[in-house]
Structure formats: C-alpha cells, structure tokens
Write a protein that holds these residues in place. Structure first.
Motif: not given
Length: 192
Positions: A2-3, A8-9, A43-45, A50-53
C-alpha cells in the motif's frame, strides 16, 4: 503493498487468484490466465471510492510487490512475472528470461500504460529476478529495488558491475519512460 500519495489516493498492488476481482476503468479487465495475476488499484484515502482497479499480467504467474505514485499522479508498480506475454510498452527489455522483475507505470486514469518493461537476466541457477519496491523521485524517474539470481542482470554505470557470487544479489535500478537504465541504447546506423 500500500502507498498513500500526497494527493489523497491510496494505491495497492499484490496478487489475486480471483477470476472476478473488482475492476474499475481497467487497463486489463480480466485475468491473463495464470494462477496468480498482479493487480493495481487506486482508492480514495478513506477507501470509500475506487478510482481504478485492474489486473496486470500474462498467461503465467504475475505478482505485484511494490507501488508508488509520482507527483504527476502516475502510479508505478514492480513485482515479478513468469509470463512471456506480460504487457510491455516503451520497454527497456522486451524479452522475458524466466522469472523476471517488471516495472510498470500507469497513467493517472489507470486505463493506459505509460510504460511497462521486464527487468532481469537470463535464467540462472534458480532463474529469478524480483522487484520488491519502487519509489519516484522529483526527477520523475522510477527507482526500483529487488533481487536477482541471474549473473547477467542488466547493469549500466554500476557501482558493482559483476555478480558477486552466491545465489542472490540485490539490485537498484533507475528507469524512465524511454526505459533505459541511465544511458540510452545505441543508435542504429543510418540505412543507405
């Protein structure tokens, strides 16, 4: 892995054996066919959006180990692949040599590869190169750390140019979009 970016993502990479892994605005919408596929998600923080996957891989095993994001919003992933058809674009190395590390940069949207390359030597005694971590510098380049068992791992301007012996050696590589390790490949002679 995880990063969390300053923007904020939260970026996550790893592996999945699922054929119905959740995808959103994906570069690769389905499994590449191996038992393990790498994945990359943004993802948002808070984890509420979910922005993309996306899946990331070919027809053999692929696994993401390290993830980072640049100040420009591009996401960088490293890991290993056993796939001879792993997705490559603007690659430093287009041929796979057994189990190679990979370095992939995604566009801000996640649906486009900015670049993607194998990174490794030919099959050695144990045949493994693995990217374990990636970070981006203020220069926009990806800095990748990992290990290799290949005696012919690609080196340019190296502190230690030869494999020191033993079964495993660490590596640090710096890559950019043109995907060369610090010096460009030779220019072909003019055709005439």
């Amino acid at each position: 892995m995880l990063f969390r970016s300053d923007g904020g993502k939260a970026y996550i990479t790893g592996r999945t054996v699922s054929s119905d892994f959740p995808v959103e605005n994906p570069y690769q919408s389905s499994s590449g066919g191996g038992y393990l596929d790498a994945f990359m998600s943004a993802l948002s923080s808070t984890g509420s959006a979910l922005f993309y996957s996306t899946y990331l891989g070919g027809s053999a095993n692929d696994e993401g180990y390290g993830v980072s994001a640049g100040s420009d919003g591009k996401a960088y992933v490293t890991g290993y692949t056993e796939s001879s058809n792993f997705p490559v674009k603007d690659a430093y190395q287009t041929d796979q040599g057994g189990r190679d590390a990979f370095v992939t940069a995604f566009s801000v949207s996640g649906s486009v590869l900015y670049y993607s390359t194998y990174l490794g030597g030919s099959v050695g005694e144990f045949g493994s190169d693995r990217g374990r971590g990636v970070s981006t510098g203020p220069d926009g380049k990806a800095y990748v750390v990992g290990y290799t068992e290949a005696t012919d791992f690609p080196v340019v301007n190296a502190y230690q140019a030869a494999f020191p012996g033993g079964s495993v050696s660490a590596f640090v590589s710096k890559l950019e979009r043109i995907c060369y390790l610090t010096t460009p490949p030779p220019t072909p002679p003019p055709s005439g």
